[in-house]
Design an enzyme around this catalytic site. Structure first.
Site, PDB file in Angstrom:
ATOM      1  N   THR A 249       0.977  -1.202  -0.053  1.00 30.13           N
ATOM      2  CA  THR A 249       0.025   0.066   0.139  1.00 30.13           C
ATOM      3  C   THR A 249       0.791   1.177   0.018  1.00 30.13           C
ATOM      4  O   THR A 249       2.275   1.084   0.446  1.00 30.13           O
ATOM      5  CB  THR A 249      -0.778   0.114   1.285  1.00 30.13           C
ATOM      6  OG1 THR A 249      -0.060   0.338   2.277  1.00 30.13           O
ATOM      7  CG2 THR A 249      -1.817  -1.112   1.328  1.00 30.13           C
TER       8      THR A 249
ATOM      9  N   ALA B  31       3.349  -1.220   4.620  1.00 26.35           N
ATOM     10  CA  ALA B  31       2.517   0.011   5.228  1.00 26.35           C
ATOM     11  C   ALA B  31       3.638   1.035   5.456  1.00 26.35           C
ATOM     12  O   ALA B  31       4.409   0.860   6.035  1.00 26.35           O
ATOM     13  CB  ALA B  31       1.762  -0.459   6.603  1.00 26.35           C
TER      14      ALA B  31
ATOM     15  N   VAL C  24       7.283  -2.379   7.153  1.00 26.20           N
ATOM     16  CA  VAL C  24       7.181  -0.833   7.238  1.00 26.20           C
ATOM     17  C   VAL C  24       7.941  -0.359   6.144  1.00 26.20           C
ATOM     18  O   VAL C  24       9.077  -0.733   5.627  1.00 26.20           O
ATOM     19  CB  VAL C  24       7.848  -0.367   8.598  1.00 26.20           C
ATOM     20  CG1 VAL C  24       7.998   1.137   8.468  1.00 26.20           C
ATOM     21  CG2 VAL C  24       7.197  -0.994   9.718  1.00 26.20           C
ATOM     22  N   LYS C  25       7.029   0.483   5.308  1.00 21.60           N
ATOM     23  CA  LYS C  25       7.708   1.139   4.201  1.00 21.60           C
ATOM     24  C   LYS C  25       8.333   2.490   4.588  1.00 21.60           C
ATOM     25  O   LYS C  25       7.638   3.438   5.032  1.00 21.60           O
ATOM     26  CB  LYS C  25       6.710   1.096   3.090  1.00 21.60           C
ATOM     27  CG  LYS C  25       6.612   0.632   1.701  1.00 21.60           C
ATOM     28  CD  LYS C  25       5.473   0.779   1.174  1.00 21.60           C
ATOM     29  CE  LYS C  25       5.901   0.957  -0.302  1.00 21.60           C
ATOM     30  NZ  LYS C  25       4.552   1.052  -1.056  1.00 21.60           N
ATOM     31  N   THR C  26       9.769   2.634   4.255  1.00 13.85           N
ATOM     32  CA  THR C  26      10.439   3.789   4.600  1.00 13.85           C
ATOM     33  C   THR C  26      10.761   4.632   3.194  1.00 13.85           C
ATOM     34  O   THR C  26      11.152   3.757   2.318  1.00 13.85           O
ATOM     35  CB  THR C  26      11.394   3.819   5.265  1.00 13.85           C
ATOM     36  OG1 THR C  26      12.321   2.686   4.787  1.00 13.85           O
ATOM     37  CG2 THR C  26      11.182   3.347   6.664  1.00 13.85           C
TER      38      THR C  26
END
Ligand code: G3P
Length: 222
Positions: free
Chosen positions: A27, A56, A82-84
């Site tokens: 996402t 996310a 976790v998307k960074t």
């Protein structure tokens, strides 16, 4: 190769999960905004489907903010990655989150050097945006080829997640190059299934089947 849906639509995710070809979901803030519902509610529903990998994205741009968001998101469900973003702060946050055992997908990657840095801080996934490079008259697949070569050269374990996929040829090329994952919109995943000769062939088989004499339904005489 793993196939991911690039969507925040729980309905689409459920549909492809039932088919059995879905390995994960990515996402981003734009996709979540389209749903018109709170982010964490949507994430919880996606994870409840049983998807093993759900990316996310954080929206903070400073390290403390990214760490706080990343830690919070990772606690929502064991499937969360976790998307960074690929920034200096994003690299630093990724390194810390990885040390804490939180899986991280580094996003908005447009160069092989950026992908090298993502691997050096231990990102679980690196997300090169292929379609957006093509939009700029730059060959997105060339980037995937370079990343594959660099990662092979040094034995990096970071998985290449090809993103911003716009059509089935992107998926085909990514698979030929040995990308680990391709994430795509629902429309592209549906096109992977379809072929006009499959439809024509099936229609012909069903028509010819009408000419086959059927067994009598009466029970055999003793
Ligand atoms: O999720 C990130 C990426 O796949 C976005 O794709 O089509 O907006 O360039 P696109």
């Amino acid at each position: 190769m793993k196939l991911f849906l690039d969507t925040a639509s729980v309905q689409e995710i459920r549909q492809m999960w039932e088919v059995g070809i879905l390995d994960g979901v990515t996402t981003n803030p734009s996709l979540v905004a389209k749903e018109g519902r709170p982010f964490e509610t949507v994430l919880r529903e996606i994870c409840a489907v049983g998807i093993p990998s759900v990316s996310a994205e954080v929206v903070a741009t400073d390290v403390p903010g990214m760490l706080a968001e990343g830690r919070r998101l990772s606690k929502l469900h064991p499937s969360i990655y976790v998307k960074t973003p690929m920034t200096t702060a994003g690299l630093e946050a990724t390194k810390t989150l990885r040390k804490e055992g939180i899986r991280v997908n580094m996003t908005l990657v447009f160069s092989a050097n950026q992908a090298l840095l993502a691997a050096k801080v231990g990102a679980s996934y690196v997300s090169p945006f292929i379609g957006r490079l093509d939009d700029q008259s730059q060959d997105g697949m060339e980037l995937v080829r370079d990343i594959r070569e660099i990662y092979r050269q040094y034995g990096f374990k970071t998985e290449i997640l090809v993103a911003s996929v716009r059509h089935p040829v992107h998926v085909l090329e990514a698979a030929k190059l040995g990308a680990d994952i391709a994430t795509m919109p629902m429309a592209v995943m549906e096109k992977l299934v379809q072929h006009p000769l499959t439809d024509l062939g099936l229609a012909r088989f069903l028509k010819d089947w009408q000419k086959v004499p059927q067994e009598s339904s009466a029970p055999p005489a003793r």
